[in-house]
Scaffold this motif. Sequence first.
Motif, PDB file in Angstrom:
ATOM      1  N   MET A  21       3.983   8.211  -5.572  1.00 14.36           N
ATOM      2  CA  MET A  21       5.165   7.811  -4.805  1.00 14.36           C
ATOM      3  C   MET A  21       5.497   6.335  -5.034  1.00 14.36           C
ATOM      4  SD  MET A  21       6.280  10.436  -2.885  1.00 14.36           S
ATOM      5  CE  MET A  21       6.712  10.105  -1.160  1.00 14.36           C
ATOM      6  N   SER A  22       4.482   5.478  -5.039  1.00 11.37           N
ATOM      7  CA  SER A  22       4.744   4.045  -5.169  1.00 11.37           C
ATOM      8  C   SER A  22       5.364   3.708  -6.519  1.00 11.37           C
ATOM      9  CB  SER A  22       3.452   3.244  -4.963  1.00 11.37           C
ATOM     10  OG  SER A  22       2.481   3.575  -5.951  1.00 11.37           O
ATOM     11  N   GLY A  23       4.981   4.441  -7.567  1.00 11.09           N
ATOM     12  CA  GLY A  23       5.544   4.185  -8.877  1.00 11.09           C
ATOM     13  C   GLY A  23       7.027   4.494  -8.933  1.00 11.09           C
ATOM     14  N   ILE A  24       7.423   5.635  -8.364  1.00  5.03           N
ATOM     15  CA  ILE A  24       8.841   6.007  -8.335  1.00  5.03           C
ATOM     16  C   ILE A  24       9.624   5.000  -7.500  1.00  5.03           C
ATOM     17  CG2 ILE A  24      10.477   7.807  -7.647  1.00  5.03           C
ATOM     18  CD1 ILE A  24       8.144   9.809  -8.054  1.00  5.03           C
ATOM     19  N   ALA A  25       9.059   4.620  -6.353  1.00  7.14           N
ATOM     20  CA  ALA A  25       9.724   3.634  -5.491  1.00  7.14           C
ATOM     21  C   ALA A  25       9.922   2.315  -6.219  1.00  7.14           C
ATOM     22  CB  ALA A  25       8.910   3.431  -4.222  1.00  7.14           C
ATOM     23  N   LYS A  26       8.912   1.886  -6.983  1.00  6.98           N
ATOM     24  CA  LYS A  26       9.021   0.617  -7.707  1.00  6.98           C
ATOM     25  C   LYS A  26      10.148   0.673  -8.733  1.00  6.98           C
ATOM     26  CE  LYS A  26       6.635  -2.484 -10.876  1.00  6.98           C
ATOM     27  NZ  LYS A  26       5.421  -2.722 -11.692  1.00  6.98           N
ATOM     28  N   ILE A  27      10.206   1.770  -9.518  1.00  5.69           N
ATOM     29  CA  ILE A  27      11.256   1.890 -10.530  1.00  5.69           C
ATOM     30  C   ILE A  27      12.632   1.866  -9.874  1.00  5.69           C
ATOM     31  CG2 ILE A  27      12.277   3.448 -12.247  1.00  5.69           C
ATOM     32  CD1 ILE A  27       9.427   4.330 -12.961  1.00  5.69           C
ATOM     33  N   LEU A  28      12.768   2.519  -8.733  1.00 10.21           N
ATOM     34  CA  LEU A  28      14.053   2.523  -8.040  1.00 10.21           C
ATOM     35  C   LEU A  28      14.444   1.129  -7.564  1.00 10.21           C
ATOM     36  CD1 LEU A  28      13.803   5.899  -6.101  1.00 10.21           C
ATOM     37  CD2 LEU A  28      15.594   5.267  -7.740  1.00 10.21           C
ATOM     38  N   THR A  29      13.468   0.343  -7.096  1.00 13.36           N
ATOM     39  CA  THR A  29      13.800  -1.039  -6.709  1.00 13.36           C
ATOM     40  C   THR A  29      14.282  -1.820  -7.920  1.00 13.36           C
ATOM     41  OG1 THR A  29      11.541  -1.915  -7.035  1.00 13.36           O
ATOM     42  CG2 THR A  29      12.067  -1.027  -4.866  1.00 13.36           C
ATOM     43  N   GLN A  30      13.653  -1.588  -9.074  1.00 12.85           N
ATOM     44  CA  GLN A  30      14.047  -2.292 -10.292  1.00 12.85           C
ATOM     45  C   GLN A  30      15.432  -1.852 -10.773  1.00 12.85           C
ATOM     46  OE1 GLN A  30      10.542  -1.289 -12.626  1.00 12.85           O
ATOM     47  NE2 GLN A  30       9.722  -3.356 -12.358  1.00 12.85           N
ATOM     48  N   ARG A  31      15.848  -0.659 -10.369  1.00 17.50           N
ATOM     49  CA  ARG A  31      17.182  -0.174 -10.734  1.00 17.50           C
ATOM     50  C   ARG A  31      18.226  -0.509  -9.662  1.00 17.50           C
ATOM     51  NH1 ARG A  31      16.904   5.743 -13.717  1.00 17.50           N
ATOM     52  NH2 ARG A  31      15.323   5.229 -15.297  1.00 17.50           N
ATOM     53  N   GLY A  32      17.837  -1.278  -8.682  1.00 25.35           N
ATOM     54  CA  GLY A  32      18.797  -1.762  -7.700  1.00 25.35           C
ATOM     55  C   GLY A  32      18.915  -0.948  -6.438  1.00 25.35           C
ATOM     56  N   ALA A  33      18.071   0.055  -6.239  1.00 27.27           N
ATOM     57  CA  ALA A  33      18.139   0.851  -5.017  1.00 27.27           C
ATOM     58  C   ALA A  33      17.582   0.069  -3.827  1.00 27.27           C
ATOM     59  CB  ALA A  33      17.363   2.160  -5.184  1.00 27.27           C
ATOM     60  N   ARG A  34      18.069   0.395  -2.639  1.00 23.17           N
ATOM     61  CA  ARG A  34      17.549  -0.189  -1.392  1.00 23.17           C
ATOM     62  C   ARG A  34      16.446   0.745  -0.893  1.00 23.17           C
ATOM     63  NH1 ARG A  34      22.864   0.141  -0.947  1.00 23.17           N
ATOM     64  NH2 ARG A  34      22.748   1.714   0.700  1.00 23.17           N
ATOM     65  N   VAL A  35      15.235   0.470  -1.282  1.00 21.62           N
ATOM     66  CA  VAL A  35      14.105   1.364  -1.034  1.00 21.62           C
ATOM     67  C   VAL A  35      13.433   1.028   0.282  1.00 21.62           C
ATOM     68  CG1 VAL A  35      11.843   2.114  -1.862  1.00 21.62           C
ATOM     69  CG2 VAL A  35      13.717   1.755  -3.490  1.00 21.62           C
ATOM     70  N   ALA A  36      13.170   2.050   1.073  1.00 24.00           N
ATOM     71  CA  ALA A  36      12.402   1.920   2.313  1.00 24.00           C
ATOM     72  C   ALA A  36      11.385   3.046   2.364  1.00 24.00           C
ATOM     73  CB  ALA A  36      13.327   1.965   3.532  1.00 24.00           C
ATOM     74  N   GLY A  37      10.446   2.929   3.291  1.00 24.63           N
ATOM     75  CA  GLY A  37       9.451   3.985   3.413  1.00 24.63           C
ATOM     76  C   GLY A  37       8.398   3.648   4.438  1.00 24.63           C
ATOM     77  N   SER A  38       7.427   4.529   4.517  1.00 24.67           N
ATOM     78  CA  SER A  38       6.337   4.349   5.480  1.00 24.67           C
ATOM     79  C   SER A  38       5.040   4.820   4.860  1.00 24.67           C
ATOM     80  CB  SER A  38       6.624   5.165   6.751  1.00 24.67           C
ATOM     81  OG  SER A  38       6.679   6.554   6.444  1.00 24.67           O
ATOM     82  N   ASP A  39       3.958   4.304   5.399  1.00 30.86           N
ATOM     83  CA  ASP A  39       2.638   4.758   4.963  1.00 30.86           C
ATOM     84  C   ASP A  39       1.680   4.647   6.137  1.00 30.86           C
ATOM     85  OD1 ASP A  39       1.676   5.551   2.105  1.00 30.86           O
ATOM     86  OD2 ASP A  39      -0.039   4.579   3.042  1.00 30.86           O
ATOM     87  N   ALA A  40       0.559   5.326   6.017  1.00 32.54           N
ATOM     88  CA  ALA A  40      -0.384   5.377   7.135  1.00 32.54           C
ATOM     89  C   ALA A  40      -1.062   4.033   7.381  1.00 32.54           C
ATOM     90  CB  ALA A  40      -1.435   6.456   6.876  1.00 32.54           C
ATOM     91  N   ARG A  41      -1.202   3.226   6.317  1.00 31.68           N
ATOM     92  CA  ARG A  41      -1.914   1.955   6.479  1.00 31.68           C
ATOM     93  C   ARG A  41      -1.475   0.954   5.417  1.00 31.68           C
ATOM     94  NH1 ARG A  41      -6.627   1.625   3.057  1.00 31.68           N
ATOM     95  NH2 ARG A  41      -6.918   3.520   1.818  1.00 31.68           N
ATOM     96  N   GLU A  42      -1.824  -0.285   5.654  1.00 31.55           N
ATOM     97  CA  GLU A  42      -1.572  -1.328   4.677  1.00 31.55           C
ATOM     98  C   GLU A  42      -2.445  -1.074   3.437  1.00 31.55           C
ATOM     99  OE1 GLU A  42       0.600  -3.652   4.769  1.00 31.55           O
ATOM    100  OE2 GLU A  42       1.169  -3.876   6.888  1.00 31.55           O
ATOM    101  N   SER A  43      -1.941  -1.468   2.280  1.00 34.45           N
ATOM    102  CA  SER A  43      -2.691  -1.321   1.045  1.00 34.45           C
ATOM    103  C   SER A  43      -2.124  -2.284   0.009  1.00 34.45           C
ATOM    104  CB  SER A  43      -2.597   0.121   0.517  1.00 34.45           C
ATOM    105  OG  SER A  43      -1.263   0.424   0.118  1.00 34.45           O
ATOM    106  N   THR A  44      -2.841  -2.424  -1.095  1.00 31.93           N
ATOM    107  CA  THR A  44      -2.341  -3.286  -2.163  1.00 31.93           C
ATOM    108  C   THR A  44      -1.044  -2.724  -2.746  1.00 31.93           C
ATOM    109  OG1 THR A  44      -3.805  -2.126  -3.715  1.00 31.93           O
ATOM    110  CG2 THR A  44      -4.612  -4.192  -2.758  1.00 31.93           C
ATOM    111  N   SER A  45      -0.904  -1.397  -2.766  1.00 33.11           N
ATOM    112  CA  SER A  45       0.334  -0.784  -3.264  1.00 33.11           C
ATOM    113  C   SER A  45       1.510  -1.131  -2.357  1.00 33.11           C
ATOM    114  CB  SER A  45       0.179   0.735  -3.352  1.00 33.11           C
ATOM    115  OG  SER A  45      -0.783   1.097  -4.302  1.00 33.11           O
ATOM    116  N   VAL A  46       1.275  -1.095  -1.048  1.00 34.12           N
ATOM    117  CA  VAL A  46       2.325  -1.442  -0.091  1.00 34.12           C
ATOM    118  C   VAL A  46       2.731  -2.905  -0.268  1.00 34.12           C
ATOM    119  CG1 VAL A  46       2.748  -1.837   2.363  1.00 34.12           C
ATOM    120  CG2 VAL A  46       1.781   0.346   1.597  1.00 34.12           C
ATOM    121  N   THR A  47       1.748  -3.778  -0.413  1.00 34.57           N
ATOM    122  CA  THR A  47       2.035  -5.199  -0.609  1.00 34.57           C
ATOM    123  C   THR A  47       2.856  -5.422  -1.869  1.00 34.57           C
ATOM    124  OG1 THR A  47      -0.010  -5.809   0.532  1.00 34.57           O
ATOM    125  CG2 THR A  47       0.987  -7.476  -0.895  1.00 34.57           C
TER     126      THR A  47
END
Length: 465
Positions: A21-47
Amino acid sequence: MTAAPPAMESPHFIGIGGAGMSGIAKILTQRGARVAGSDARESTSVTALRAHGATVHIGHTAEHLADDASCVVISSAIRPDNPELAAARARGIPVVHRADALAALMEGTRPLAVAGTHGKTTTTSMLAVSLRSLGLDPSYAIGGDLDTPGSNAEHGTGEIFVAEADESDRSFHAYAPEVAIILNVELDHHANYGSLAEIHDSFRTFVQRVRPGGTLVISADQPGARELTERVRAAGLAEPRVLTYGLAEDADVRVLDVTPHGLTSEVTISLEGRELAFTVSVPGRHYALNAVAALAAGAALGVPADELAGALGTYTGVSRRLQPKGEANGVQVIDSYAHHPTEMTADLEAIRDAATEGRVLVLFQPHLYSRTEQLGAEMGEALALADASVVLDIYPAREDPVPGVTSALIIDAARAAGADVHHAPAKEDAPELIAGMAKPGDLVLTMGAGDVTELGPLVLDHLTD
């Protein structure tokens, strides 16, 4: 810059910190999308995602779903009663599976999809690294970080898109690759597949998704892959072109020799009637074969084989795939993602070749009750390849406990195979236990797909003490 698909201009990801999921979200941010989401806990991927401009909430509640969300992206791990998913459906917001989102990102590119029960992340990473080193700037989406957090995906300017294709929930049927790799076909993912025949049917569907004029690169050695090749050819399919690779004499791309040199290997292959030699900078025959699959697939896309062979030597591993974590008092600690008996055996054999001075010790965490129930005996037999091991309790991930299914299934099988194996019911006690067993020259593997990866640094601390 390529824009985000219209339906994903402001997506909301549930479980945004996950590897896929984080990989797809990252590519979308790089393509200009306004990405939001949630996760159960903080992580290096979230950061890492926040650093790219994504809005990430911790915890799952309907209030996290913005009014302007264009869609909600989920994986198969998201339960139907998730409050954000329920809110999306109540409000009529489109719900998109992770695989469909990735398939949309591949549109307009030359996709190369890497499938197989084992080795997908490594092979996808090899391709991403080597193609980047050749200046081809591919896009890629991998199920693990190359090195730093958030390095599991990238939007590139080149025409090639390399993606890991997950068979676990049949979601790889969403892709239509120009070139597909199938590394192996084995029984796994017992919650979704009832038999090996079901898995074969699923992989055959994936093969039928290869674009007209495309190529299937498939192992000539692994029995399940050979059987799938026979089924594809028996069906008389004109497409795709089938290109086999491996040690087998009838392989189209034949591996002539794999010579280990510590944590590297020298590989010699026969390709289109000529010999080609190159270095693989990670240990083990299975990693060498992954590199050959990557080379064959890249060549099928038109990348010169000589150039790609040299570029493959720039790959030095991916997070959690025999990743060195450090050394203390003469003991090396290495992290392994292996969680299926075949993977465990391959990594232990690779490390056995590299450990020329001391013993191989394993700190193993079983992953999933369903997998342990079906393959616990085989996991125990694999651990017998180590000189000694410590086994943790089962990491449940998304599953609920199954009565009678515990780490004892693995421990009993390992002891029956003559292994020196210990149980650590309290995870916090395991680092000191395995460190106390280690001597200078030994190699310690933290092994499993769960949070056992967090214990490597603690093992090093105890070795230092």
